[in-house]
Design an enzyme around this catalytic site. Structure first.
Site, PDB file in Angstrom:
ATOM      1  N   THR A 105       0.437   9.165  -0.350  1.00  0.00           N
ATOM      2  CA  THR A 105       0.958  10.507  -0.105  1.00  0.00           C
ATOM      3  C   THR A 105      -0.195  11.333   0.445  1.00  0.00           C
ATOM      4  O   THR A 105      -1.267  11.379  -0.166  1.00  0.00           O
ATOM      5  CB  THR A 105       1.483  11.159  -1.401  1.00  0.00           C
ATOM      6  OG1 THR A 105       2.455  10.309  -2.012  1.00  0.00           O
ATOM      7  CG2 THR A 105       2.123  12.507  -1.095  1.00  0.00           C
ATOM      8  N   GLU A 146       2.078  -4.356  -5.541  1.00  0.00           N
ATOM      9  CA  GLU A 146       1.001  -5.345  -5.460  1.00  0.00           C
ATOM     10  C   GLU A 146      -0.089  -5.019  -6.473  1.00  0.00           C
ATOM     11  O   GLU A 146      -0.489  -3.867  -6.627  1.00  0.00           O
ATOM     12  CB  GLU A 146       0.433  -5.355  -4.035  1.00  0.00           C
ATOM     13  CG  GLU A 146      -0.511  -6.501  -3.751  1.00  0.00           C
ATOM     14  CD  GLU A 146      -0.872  -6.592  -2.278  1.00  0.00           C
ATOM     15  OE1 GLU A 146      -2.079  -6.605  -1.962  1.00  0.00           O
ATOM     16  OE2 GLU A 146       0.064  -6.638  -1.452  1.00  0.00           O
ATOM     17  N   CYS A 187       0.865  -1.184   0.000  1.00  0.00           N
ATOM     18  CA  CYS A 187       0.000   0.000   0.000  1.00  0.00           C
ATOM     19  C   CYS A 187       0.896   1.227   0.000  1.00  0.00           C
ATOM     20  O   CYS A 187       1.946   1.234   0.663  1.00  0.00           O
ATOM     21  CB  CYS A 187      -0.908  -0.006   1.229  1.00  0.00           C
ATOM     22  SG  CYS A 187      -1.954   1.469   1.377  1.00  0.00           S
TER      23      CYS A 187
END
Length: 273
Positions: free
Chosen positions: A132, A163, A129
């Protein structure tokens, strides 16, 4: 270091303490509360058990173990859920490491963003994951987080990939990073003996730590692969070169590998957990 009058609840900054060897150290701590008792300020702090593995200028990266800092790691996941619709919450943070990027000023360390990664990934994922925070978006910090994830992969001697599946915004961010990184390699090639410079996809992958499949998809996206006289060649048009040079002029934030102090762990040994 922050002045006492500027220290407020919630800020993060290095706070002096004595370690087990009775030596002074300055770990990162969060100020939980500030009390004024008989004219003296008392600060209640929570030490964050993390490891600062990078610092250049005002930018730092901290490595946080999801097993050792469960509450902090779970709060990071909950924070990400506020801004990422596709974010899946895992309350078991033990299998993850969290890399928090901060910016430092007179009031302490301020979280800019973070990414998490599995301690062990059978799919070569180097990011699970990535986030910002909104005040720091569109300022180059997202690409800096991505670049840092690949710097870690280089030290680990691996190729990595985020991922899957990526969100639309995530794909745009990664495609931009992959494009700039690969073009930087290609434009830096020098010809020998008047021959055209040569490089293989495997070599690009090894230099950048970008997984081979991502290198191929990026080259296809940029329309650089052409079939000529029985072999595949890479062709850089003037438009591609000019666009890349303009983009790199705007990319002011870069990771300096000399400022990275990181030793990979062998997480296959359960004792490391």
């Amino acid at each position: 270091m922050a002045e006492v009058g500027e220290i407020i609840e919630g800020c993060r900054l290095p706070v002096l303490r004595r370690n087990q060897d009775n030596e002074d150290e300055w770990p990162l701590a969060e100020i939980l509360s500030v009390k004024d008792i008989s004219g003296r300020k008392l600060f209640y702090v929570h030490y964050i058990d993390c490891n600062e593995i990078y610092r250049k200028g005002t930018i730092s990266f901290f490595e946080i173990d999801g097993r050792k800092n469960k509450s902090y790691s779970q709060n990071l996941c909950l924070l990400a859920k506020c801004f990422l619709d596709h974010k899946t919450l895992y309350y078991d943070t033990d299998p993850f490491l969290f890399y928090v990027m901060t910016e430092y000023d007179c009031k302490g360390f301020h979280i800019v963003g973070y990414f998490s990664k599995e301690k062990e990934s059978t799919e070569d994922y180097n990011v699970a994951c990535i986030l910002t925070l909104p005040p720091y978006q569109r300022r180059g910090y997202g690409k800096l987080l991505i670049e840092f994830s690949y710097e870690l992969s280089k030290v680990e001697g691996k190729t990595g990939t985020p991922e899957k599946p990526l969100s639309d915004l995530g794909l745009l961010s990664y495609r931009s990073y992959w494009s700039q990184t690969i073009l930087e390699i290609l434009m830096g090639l020098k010809s020998e003996s008047g021959e055209r410079p040569q490089i293989t996809i495997n070599e690009i992958s090894e230099i950048t730590s970008i997984k081979k499949e991502d290198v191929i998809s990026t080259l296809q996206y940029l329309n650089l692969i052409n079939y000529y006289k029985g072999q595949y060649i890479l062709t850089l048009s003037e438009d591609i070169v000019d666009g890349h040079e303009r983009a790199m002029l705007k990319r002011l934030l870069r990771i300096d590998s000399k400022c990275l102090h990181f030793t990979p762990k062998d997480w296959s040994k359960r004792g490391k957990w």
